[in-house]
Design a protein around this motif. Sequence first.
Motif, short mmCIF file in Angstrom:
data_model
loop_
_atom_site.label_atom_id
_atom_site.label_comp_id
_atom_site.label_asym_id
_atom_site.label_seq_id
_atom_site.Cartn_x
_atom_site.Cartn_y
_atom_site.Cartn_z
N ALA A 260 14.52 2.96 9.84
CA ALA A 260 15.01 4.35 9.88
C ALA A 260 14.16 5.20 10.83
N GLY A 261 12.85 4.99 10.80
CA GLY A 261 11.96 5.75 11.69
C GLY A 261 12.25 5.46 13.16
N GLU A 262 12.56 4.19 13.42
CA GLU A 262 12.92 3.80 14.80
C GLU A 262 14.20 4.50 15.23
N TYR B 98 7.51 11.38 21.83
CA TYR B 98 7.25 10.44 20.73
C TYR B 98 6.15 10.99 19.82
N PRO B 99 6.20 10.82 18.52
CA PRO B 99 7.33 10.31 17.74
C PRO B 99 8.34 11.43 17.48
N GLY B 100 9.61 11.10 17.72
CA GLY B 100 10.64 12.13 17.66
C GLY B 100 11.08 12.52 16.25
N GLY B 101 10.78 11.65 15.26
CA GLY B 101 11.24 11.93 13.88
C GLY B 101 10.89 13.34 13.39
N PRO B 102 9.62 13.72 13.45
CA PRO B 102 9.26 15.05 12.94
C PRO B 102 9.90 16.19 13.73
N ILE B 103 10.16 15.96 15.03
CA ILE B 103 10.77 17.02 15.85
C ILE B 103 12.24 17.20 15.47
N ILE B 104 12.92 16.05 15.29
CA ILE B 104 14.32 16.12 14.86
C ILE B 104 14.40 16.84 13.51
N ASP B 105 13.47 16.55 12.64
CA ASP B 105 13.42 17.20 11.33
C ASP B 105 13.33 18.73 11.51
N ARG B 106 12.43 19.17 12.38
CA ARG B 106 12.24 20.62 12.61
C ARG B 106 13.50 21.25 13.19
N TYR C 206 0.04 11.26 2.23
CA TYR C 206 0.23 9.87 1.80
C TYR C 206 1.54 9.27 2.29
N THR C 207 2.27 10.01 3.14
CA THR C 207 3.52 9.44 3.65
C THR C 207 3.23 8.55 4.87
N THR C 208 2.45 9.08 5.82
CA THR C 208 2.15 8.26 7.00
C THR C 208 0.97 7.34 6.67
N ASP C 209 0.56 6.53 7.66
CA ASP C 209 -0.47 5.52 7.39
C ASP C 209 -1.78 6.20 6.96
N GLY D 269 6.39 5.99 2.81
CA GLY D 269 6.42 5.71 4.25
C GLY D 269 6.63 6.98 5.06
N GLY D 270 6.41 6.87 6.38
CA GLY D 270 6.44 8.03 7.27
C GLY D 270 7.70 8.88 7.16
N VAL D 271 8.87 8.23 7.05
CA VAL D 271 10.13 8.98 7.03
C VAL D 271 10.32 9.71 5.69
N SER D 272 9.52 9.36 4.68
CA SER D 272 9.64 10.10 3.40
C SER D 272 9.09 11.52 3.54
N ALA D 273 8.51 11.84 4.72
CA ALA D 273 8.10 13.23 5.00
C ALA D 273 9.31 14.07 5.41
N ASN D 274 10.41 13.41 5.73
CA ASN D 274 11.58 14.13 6.26
C ASN D 274 12.20 15.08 5.22
N SER D 275 12.45 16.30 5.65
CA SER D 275 12.94 17.31 4.70
C SER D 275 14.34 16.96 4.20
N GLY E 97 0.82 -1.21 0.00
CA GLY E 97 0.00 0.00 0.00
C GLY E 97 0.85 1.26 0.00
N HIS E 98 1.87 1.30 0.87
CA HIS E 98 2.75 2.48 0.91
C HIS E 98 3.34 2.76 -0.48
N VAL E 99 3.78 1.70 -1.14
CA VAL E 99 4.41 1.86 -2.46
C VAL E 99 3.38 2.36 -3.48
N GLY F 254 8.26 3.67 10.32
CA GLY F 254 8.64 3.38 11.69
C GLY F 254 8.97 1.91 11.88
N GLY F 255 8.42 1.06 11.01
CA GLY F 255 8.62 -0.37 11.19
C GLY F 255 9.43 -1.03 10.09
N ASN F 256 9.67 -0.30 9.00
CA ASN F 256 10.33 -0.91 7.84
C ASN F 256 11.30 0.03 7.14
O1 KG4 Z 1 4.78 5.01 7.97
P1 KG4 Z 1 4.54 5.46 9.35
O2 KG4 Z 1 3.47 6.48 9.61
O3 KG4 Z 1 4.19 4.26 10.30
C1 KG4 Z 1 4.63 3.00 10.11
O4 KG4 Z 1 5.72 2.69 10.63
O5 KG4 Z 1 3.89 2.25 9.44
O6 KG4 Z 1 5.92 6.00 9.91
C2 KG4 Z 1 6.06 6.53 11.18
C3 KG4 Z 1 7.52 6.92 11.36
C4 KG4 Z 1 7.86 7.33 12.78
O7 KG4 Z 1 9.04 6.66 13.15
C5 KG4 Z 1 8.10 8.84 12.66
O8 KG4 Z 1 9.04 9.34 13.60
C6 KG4 Z 1 8.62 8.95 11.26
O9 KG4 Z 1 7.84 8.04 10.52
N1 KG4 Z 1 8.50 10.30 10.70
C7 KG4 Z 1 9.56 11.10 10.45
C8 KG4 Z 1 9.03 12.31 9.95
N2 KG4 Z 1 7.67 12.21 9.91
C9 KG4 Z 1 7.36 10.95 10.36
N3 KG4 Z 1 10.86 10.87 10.60
C10 KG4 Z 1 11.69 11.87 10.26
N4 KG4 Z 1 11.27 13.06 9.78
C11 KG4 Z 1 9.96 13.33 9.61
N5 KG4 Z 1 9.58 14.50 9.12
#
Ligand code: KG4
Length: 342
Positions: A170-172, A185-193, A308-311, A278-284, A117-119, A145-147
Amino acid sequence: MFMKDITILGIESSCDDTSAAVIKNGLILSNEITTQKVHEEYGGVVPELASRAHQQNIIPVVDVALKKAKISIDDIDGIAFTKGPGLLGSLLVGTSFAKGLALAKNIKLIDVNHLQGHVLAHFVKKHKDDNNQPQFPFLCLLVSGGNTQIIVVKDALEMEVIGETIDDAAGEAFDKCAKVMKLPYPGGPIIDRYAQKGNPLAFTFNKPKIKNLDYSFSGLKTSFLYFLRDRMKENPKFIDENIYDLSASLQKTIVDILMDKLIKAAKETNIKEIAIAGGVSANSGVRNKLEELAQKYQWNIFIPEFQYTTDNAAMIAITGYYKYLKGEFTDQTVTPMARFNI
Ligand code: KG4
């Protein structure tokens, strides 16, 4: 030739987002997502709470998705739901709901792999003349976050994983390192900012030395942890005083690890059609680096819209649409799978 309209209701409940979407002939009509806030205070998703929240959310979310799409349940040709991978309790809610609705309304039932689905999110049409879709075969870097996987997409339903993480995703890595810095949590978007305000060259962290197309992020997490522990001994305010530079340097390391293997995969497969998902594809940092590489290597790149990046259920509905076209249905004996490879 007259083609019958095909309208699919998608349902996604694999983790902590309850989502429903309606897609008609590949065109998005609605995509409703309810994000569960209940997990914030626990520093991660609590499976038991996630299942309960899905249970509360699923009927209202489906109802709103149908209303926004201006579609009656009687006009739905197929109900596509996430069979896995994900949290079993969460998956059970979506699966049971989809089965019940399909049975009650005599609608075809379609089980969908969340990763597929993500693809395929790249194939959701945003408007009628939207033809901005990757051509087959293309490479997809799936980072969530999981793959973390590099996938050769030969056709909508024919995918081959040619590289994947052997430990953390990578998300982990983003989330766990964020936790070490005491970020929520989740720290990914905060680290990005924060990264956008820092120097990516301020600090360097270990990169894995794996020869093939596989990834590893557990070493980075450990090296980040030890680095901070040592610095905090000298200066207890080290994290606070360097949070932007730490975020920028960490993000650069993760992005470099991701892109080094993507470059290798593109060379080995001779494919220049490259997508991220996937979620991390939102990362700048991921997005900027991919654009830079596209210039350098003449790649044709596909970066999903943020929604369409996150679930989301739109990606489940579009996968269901392709399965419907191929007549790939399931039945009332289907059960969800916590582990489910592409
Ligand atoms: O695809 P997703 O919504 O959930 C699944 O794992 O299925 O991905 C969530 C992951 C989390 O680890 C979150 O921190 C990460 O995506 N994430 C980001 C950003 N936005 C979401 N990581 C880095 N930069 C972001 N902007």
